[in-house]
Design an enzyme around this catalytic site. Structure first.
Site, PDB file in Angstrom:
ATOM      1  N   SER A 144       1.859  -3.894 -10.225  1.00 22.24           N
ATOM      2  CA  SER A 144       0.392  -3.870 -10.105  1.00 22.24           C
ATOM      3  C   SER A 144      -0.197  -3.309 -11.395  1.00 22.24           C
ATOM      4  O   SER A 144       0.524  -2.683 -12.183  1.00 22.24           O
ATOM      5  CB  SER A 144       0.033  -2.949  -8.928  1.00 22.24           C
ATOM      6  OG  SER A 144      -1.326  -2.612  -8.928  1.00 22.24           O
ATOM      7  N   TYR A 157      -0.725   4.225  -3.007  1.00 24.08           N
ATOM      8  CA  TYR A 157      -0.445   2.900  -3.585  1.00 24.08           C
ATOM      9  C   TYR A 157      -0.062   3.046  -5.055  1.00 24.08           C
ATOM     10  O   TYR A 157       0.907   2.441  -5.528  1.00 24.08           O
ATOM     11  CB  TYR A 157      -1.693   2.019  -3.430  1.00 24.08           C
ATOM     12  CG  TYR A 157      -1.513   0.586  -3.889  1.00 24.08           C
ATOM     13  CD1 TYR A 157      -0.937  -0.367  -3.056  1.00 24.08           C
ATOM     14  CD2 TYR A 157      -1.931   0.184  -5.159  1.00 24.08           C
ATOM     15  CE1 TYR A 157      -0.784  -1.688  -3.480  1.00 24.08           C
ATOM     16  CE2 TYR A 157      -1.778  -1.123  -5.588  1.00 24.08           C
ATOM     17  CZ  TYR A 157      -1.202  -2.057  -4.739  1.00 24.08           C
ATOM     18  OH  TYR A 157      -1.052  -3.365  -5.161  1.00 24.08           O
TER      19      TYR A 157
HETATM   20  P1  NDP Z   1      -1.879  -9.469   1.383  1.00 26.89           P
HETATM   21  O1  NDP Z   1      -2.457  -8.299   2.077  1.00 26.89           O
HETATM   22  O2  NDP Z   1      -2.664 -10.732   1.276  1.00 26.89           O
HETATM   23  O3  NDP Z   1      -0.438  -9.844   2.001  1.00 26.89           O
HETATM   24  C1  NDP Z   1       0.496  -8.822   2.226  1.00 26.89           C
HETATM   25  C2  NDP Z   1       1.781  -9.442   2.717  1.00 26.89           C
HETATM   26  O4  NDP Z   1       2.729  -8.381   2.960  1.00 26.89           O
HETATM   27  C3  NDP Z   1       1.608 -10.186   4.030  1.00 26.89           C
HETATM   28  O5  NDP Z   1       2.452 -11.317   4.050  1.00 26.89           O
HETATM   29  C4  NDP Z   1       2.065  -9.163   5.042  1.00 26.89           C
HETATM   30  O6  NDP Z   1       2.552  -9.710   6.251  1.00 26.89           O
HETATM   31  C5  NDP Z   1       3.204  -8.508   4.297  1.00 26.89           C
HETATM   32  N1  NDP Z   1       3.498  -7.202   4.894  1.00 26.89           N
HETATM   33  C6  NDP Z   1       2.670  -6.140   4.989  1.00 26.89           C
HETATM   34  N2  NDP Z   1       3.274  -5.149   5.664  1.00 26.89           N
HETATM   35  C7  NDP Z   1       4.504  -5.603   5.998  1.00 26.89           C
HETATM   36  C8  NDP Z   1       5.583  -5.050   6.721  1.00 26.89           C
HETATM   37  N3  NDP Z   1       5.514  -3.838   7.281  1.00 26.89           N
HETATM   38  N4  NDP Z   1       6.705  -5.788   6.881  1.00 26.89           N
HETATM   39  C9  NDP Z   1       6.783  -7.039   6.361  1.00 26.89           C
HETATM   40  N5  NDP Z   1       5.788  -7.632   5.685  1.00 26.89           N
HETATM   41  C10 NDP Z   1       4.658  -6.917   5.511  1.00 26.89           C
HETATM   42  O7  NDP Z   1      -1.511  -8.904  -0.073  1.00 26.89           O
HETATM   43  P2  NDP Z   1      -1.357  -9.612  -1.481  1.00 26.89           P
HETATM   44  O8  NDP Z   1      -0.849 -10.991  -1.352  1.00 26.89           O
HETATM   45  O9  NDP Z   1      -2.579  -9.351  -2.262  1.00 26.89           O
HETATM   46  O10 NDP Z   1      -0.232  -8.665  -2.102  1.00 26.89           O
HETATM   47  C11 NDP Z   1       1.119  -9.058  -2.259  1.00 26.89           C
HETATM   48  C12 NDP Z   1       1.770  -8.060  -3.212  1.00 26.89           C
HETATM   49  O11 NDP Z   1       1.085  -8.085  -4.461  1.00 26.89           O
HETATM   50  C13 NDP Z   1       1.707  -6.610  -2.738  1.00 26.89           C
HETATM   51  O12 NDP Z   1       2.879  -5.932  -3.098  1.00 26.89           O
HETATM   52  C14 NDP Z   1       0.523  -6.059  -3.501  1.00 26.89           C
HETATM   53  O13 NDP Z   1       0.598  -4.678  -3.659  1.00 26.89           O
HETATM   54  C15 NDP Z   1       0.694  -6.789  -4.816  1.00 26.89           C
HETATM   55  N6  NDP Z   1      -0.492  -6.845  -5.637  1.00 26.89           N
HETATM   56  C16 NDP Z   1      -1.647  -7.474  -5.222  1.00 26.89           C
HETATM   57  C17 NDP Z   1      -2.737  -7.514  -6.054  1.00 26.89           C
HETATM   58  C18 NDP Z   1      -3.997  -8.189  -5.678  1.00 26.89           C
HETATM   59  O14 NDP Z   1      -4.961  -8.098  -6.472  1.00 26.89           O
HETATM   60  N7  NDP Z   1      -4.100  -8.860  -4.550  1.00 26.89           N
HETATM   61  C19 NDP Z   1      -2.707  -6.916  -7.386  1.00 26.89           C
HETATM   62  C20 NDP Z   1      -1.452  -6.306  -7.732  1.00 26.89           C
HETATM   63  C21 NDP Z   1      -0.395  -6.284  -6.883  1.00 26.89           C
HETATM   64  P3  NDP Z   1       1.540  -9.935   7.528  1.00 26.89           P
HETATM   65  O15 NDP Z   1       0.844 -11.243   7.258  1.00 26.89           O
HETATM   66  O16 NDP Z   1       2.451 -10.000   8.696  1.00 26.89           O
HETATM   67  O17 NDP Z   1       0.602  -8.774   7.562  1.00 26.89           O
END
Ligand code: NDP
Length: 252
Positions: A144, A157
């Protein structure tokens, strides 16, 4: 484009069903990989996206917040059984909890560190045991901007994402000689559910946009090129790198 081909490879992608994880799974499938989709609640969108490219999709349900270390090893065992092999792991699943540091609860701290860092380390540890036997493998962690910066109101985070870069480098050092590449992608501000509250706040939205040289929020599809590069033979001599895909945010 043989260098970027993933024909015959199997990739495990966590958090596969929405946001960035969905786009990454789609990109890997488009490049030729079969996908093992680790999901918590639903994986139908991912299955649809992957099979559209004629690749196989194997569903693997696992709640990374509640699964102990042995369970993560078991998830990797299941992944190998489902896919027949394991060439690529993308540690994408992640959560964020927003509050001022003086109010940040132990519950939020533990949940974020568990999903974003502890589960990443132990899932990767189990996968590396398989990859060491194979003599090759690709681990791609999702870092990130807050792997480099403090962020606003997201202390757990920020701690977890600094940690992701730390383990990316530590594991790259240890495993490069075994043919395992460990690298990370650091997405900038990407329009997903994770960042919806920022986009809904006109003041934060404007200040974020003003700082992005590219002048727009990123989309999950903006990360496709970096993941295919890091998953493919094109990156065989890339170890411990953290590639920003941020519209220039860090260069500002
Ligand atoms: P979203 O919130 O859109 O998606 C998160 C994903 O993680 C979902 O598929 C969710 O599953 C899954 N997840 C959450 N908790 C769990 C758990 N306990 N067990 C299994 N799966 C889980 O997030 P993003 O797509 O934005 O983020 C993806 C990654 O990118 C993360 O690591 C985030 O920190 C990182 N990131 C995002 C940025 C952004 O600007 N969006 C910037 C920098 C990094 P479910 O659908 O079941 O909830």
């Amino acid at each position: 484009m043989e260098l970027f081909s993933l024909e015959g490879c199997t990739a495990l992608v966590t958090g596969v069903n929405r946001g960035i994880g969905l786009a990454l799974a789609e990109a890997l499938a488009e490049a030729g990989a079969d996908i093992i989709g680790l999901y918590r609640t639903d994986c139908r969108a991912a299955e649809k996206a992957v099979t559209r490219y004629g690749r196989r999709f194997h569903a693997l349900q696992c709640n990374l917040e509640q699964t102990p270390v042995e369970g993560l090893s078991e998830a990797v065992r299941q992944a190998v059984n489902l896919g027949g092999r394991l060439d690529i792991v993308v540690n994408n699943a992640g959560i964020i909890r927003r509050s001022p540091a003086v109010e940040h609860s132990e519950t939020d701290w533990d949940a974020v560190l568990q999903v974003n860092l502890k589960a990443v380390f132990f899932l990767t540890q189990a996968a590396a045991r398989v990859m060491k036997e194979q003599g090759r493998g690709k681990i791609i962690n999702i870092a990130s901007m807050l792997s480099f910066q403090g962020g606003i109101l997201v202390p757990s985070y920020t701690a977890s994402k600094h940690g992701v870069v730390g383990i990316t480098r530590a594991l790259a050092n240890e495993w490069a000689a075994c043919g395992i590449n460990v690298n990370a992608i650091a997405p900038g501000y990407i329009a997903t559910d994770n960042t919806a509250p920022l986009r809904a706040d006109p003041v934060r939205n404007r200040s974020i946009l003003e700082r992005i040289p590219a002048g727009r929020w990123g989309t999950p599809a903006d990360l496709k090129g970096a993941v295919v590069f890091l998953a493919s033979p094109a990156s065989d001599y890339v170890n411990g790198a953290v590639i920003p895909v941020d519209g220039g945010w860090l260069s500002r």
